[in-house]
Design a protein around this motif. Sequence first.
Motif, PDB file in Angstrom:
ATOM      1  N   ARG A 297       0.809  -1.221   0.000  1.00 12.21           N
ATOM      2  CA  ARG A 297       0.000   0.000   0.000  1.00 12.21           C
ATOM      3  C   ARG A 297       0.839   1.267   0.000  1.00 12.21           C
ATOM      4  N   VAL A 298       2.068   1.167   0.498  1.00 11.78           N
ATOM      5  CA  VAL A 298       2.944   2.325   0.571  1.00 11.78           C
ATOM      6  C   VAL A 298       4.111   2.133  -0.393  1.00 11.78           C
ATOM      7  N   SER A 299       4.331   3.116  -1.262  1.00 14.37           N
ATOM      8  CA  SER A 299       5.501   3.095  -2.144  1.00 14.37           C
ATOM      9  C   SER A 299       6.310   4.352  -1.917  1.00 14.37           C
ATOM     10  N   LEU A 300       7.635   4.200  -1.912  1.00 15.57           N
ATOM     11  CA  LEU A 300       8.529   5.328  -1.683  1.00 15.57           C
ATOM     12  C   LEU A 300       9.166   5.750  -2.996  1.00 15.57           C
ATOM     13  N   ARG A 301       9.085   7.026  -3.298  1.00 11.77           N
ATOM     14  CA  ARG A 301       9.810   7.600  -4.427  1.00 11.77           C
ATOM     15  C   ARG A 301      10.964   8.392  -3.837  1.00 11.77           C
ATOM     16  N   THR A 302      12.086   7.716  -3.619  1.00 10.48           N
ATOM     17  CA  THR A 302      13.235   8.348  -2.978  1.00 10.48           C
ATOM     18  C   THR A 302      14.143   8.995  -4.021  1.00 10.48           C
ATOM     19  N   VAL A 316      -3.923  15.514  -8.853  1.00  9.79           N
ATOM     20  CA  VAL A 316      -2.687  16.287  -8.882  1.00  9.79           C
ATOM     21  C   VAL A 316      -1.617  15.452  -9.576  1.00  9.79           C
ATOM     22  N   THR A 317      -1.057  15.984 -10.657  1.00 16.94           N
ATOM     23  CA  THR A 317      -0.004  15.292 -11.391  1.00 16.94           C
ATOM     24  C   THR A 317       1.353  15.849 -11.000  1.00 16.94           C
ATOM     25  N   LEU A 318       2.224  14.962 -10.540  1.00 13.79           N
ATOM     26  CA  LEU A 318       3.567  15.345 -10.118  1.00 13.79           C
ATOM     27  C   LEU A 318       4.579  14.851 -11.144  1.00 13.79           C
ATOM     28  N   ASP A 319       5.467  15.731 -11.583  1.00 11.50           N
ATOM     29  CA  ASP A 319       6.580  15.356 -12.451  1.00 11.50           C
ATOM     30  C   ASP A 319       7.806  15.119 -11.577  1.00 11.50           C
ATOM     31  N   GLY A 326      18.547  10.148 -13.399  1.00  7.26           N
ATOM     32  CA  GLY A 326      17.901  11.086 -14.309  1.00  7.26           C
ATOM     33  C   GLY A 326      16.571  10.592 -14.845  1.00  7.26           C
ATOM     34  N   GLU A 327      16.132   9.417 -14.376  1.00  2.85           N
ATOM     35  CA  GLU A 327      14.850   8.859 -14.832  1.00  2.85           C
ATOM     36  C   GLU A 327      13.705   9.807 -14.479  1.00  2.85           C
ATOM     37  N   ARG A 328      12.777   9.949 -15.409  1.00  2.05           N
ATOM     38  CA  ARG A 328      11.619  10.821 -15.191  1.00  2.05           C
ATOM     39  C   ARG A 328      10.335   9.996 -15.181  1.00  2.05           C
ATOM     40  N   GLU A 329       9.391  10.455 -14.388  1.00  2.52           N
ATOM     41  CA  GLU A 329       8.088   9.797 -14.351  1.00  2.52           C
ATOM     42  C   GLU A 329       7.030  10.790 -13.889  1.00  2.52           C
ATOM     43  N   GLN A 330       5.802  10.440 -14.171  1.00  3.11           N
ATOM     44  CA  GLN A 330       4.657  11.223 -13.697  1.00  3.11           C
ATOM     45  C   GLN A 330       3.818  10.364 -12.771  1.00  3.11           C
ATOM     46  N   VAL A 331       3.361  10.976 -11.703  1.00  2.00           N
ATOM     47  CA  VAL A 331       2.481  10.295 -10.752  1.00  2.00           C
ATOM     48  C   VAL A 331       1.254  11.165 -10.552  1.00  2.00           C
TER      49      VAL A 331
END
Length: 450
Positions: A297-302, A316-319, A326-331
């Motif tokens: 249920r919990v994921s960390l984007r460190t 809310v879209t986060l870049d 340098g990897e990019r993603e949208q959440v």
Amino acid sequence: MYDVICVGFGPANIAVAIAFEELWPNARVKFLEKAPGPFWQRTMLLDGSDIQNNPVRDLVTPRNPRSRYTFINYLHEQGRLFKHLNLPSHFPLRKEYARYIQWVAENVSVDVDYDQEVTGIALVDSPDSAEGVGVERSVEVTTAAGEIYRGRSIVVAPGRTPHIPPVFARTASPRVFHTSRYLPGIADLDAGYTGTLAVVGASQSAVEVVLDLVGRFPAARIVNVMTGYGYRLKDTSPFSEEVYFPEFVDYYYHASEEGKQRLRTQLRPTNYSAADADVIDALYLRMYEDELDGRPRVSLRTNRLITGAEAGAEGVTLDLTEHITGEREQVTVDRAILATGYLDLGITGRTEQLPPLLSDLAEALGVTADRPLSVGYDYGVVPDPELQGVPPIFVNGLCESTHGLGDAGSFSLLALRSKAIVESLHERLAKTGDDAADLVGAVPQPGFGI
């Protein structure tokens, strides 16, 4: 005409109210509070959360351990002393400390007007000097309700301003909010909520919020975004904790700006971007068990930098950009909860030049684009030296940049700070006032009297 007007009636100024009652009871003091009552951290009274502070460092004990208003006496009067002493916990529950603060506010001898949000503070000519005013100008305080109060001096304790990272500053949406609005921000979600929520930050508050969300919304998904590799343990070494001693205030205050910066860098982990072991362990165990059960249920984007944030009808879209690869993603999430701390006084970094309530007095206080608010050792503002007759103005609980970590929202030095403020006010106002008596059981001394 009051001797002192105190703006705010949270812990900092409640401690001042106790000091007035016990040291200068005949002072004419008015407190103004925008809330309807003496509430503390209503938006973060989470189940199981504690105050991270020795309870004896309360509103009065370090100054006067014989006072009625100690936390120990509160427990005694509530009939919970022995049960509390038997708790298997190092620190008191935040809920109980909030009740202690409310109990003090309701019992201390104080003249306080609630539901009075201060909207303006100005300096005006004082009445005829024959009235024994003692200063050339006085303070005029205006509230949203249209009330006007006048005083010979003022103590401002509005609390620190939430830090909103620039990437979120342009996102005017109820879906994005600071932890200072945490519980109201999720109040419309029911226990069966199945959406995704983001927590930004890696502080104690961030971990507490993640744990609370997991317990409050069992079917939700939680994304925690942080700039570092992972959570860091708070530095609670007893040697480091001596930064909350009164002696450290003197050491820090008289250090050079370079010295202060060195101390801030060294000691930051004692209070910032770190969390206590108990909540870190609880979250790690929770995440491990969720993985074991096949329901993460919990994921960390460190190690992520948030480069964009846009709120719309869908959420809310986060870049995000990973610092190393340098990897990019949208959440995309339903809510973004900012556990991003608070502003300090200053002109560089996460700061503001002066408390917003004093913005109309910027010129009189000598605040310019390259000069922040100047605060003396006794927490009195140092005005523009070219201006005469500026009444005593004090800032309470906002002076970490000048007085050190003991002013960083901690209870550690509240009691001694209130003593310094009341003694300094008495010394300044009583020099020419005909109606000011000596302090009770105390000789006015600058600062902490150490």
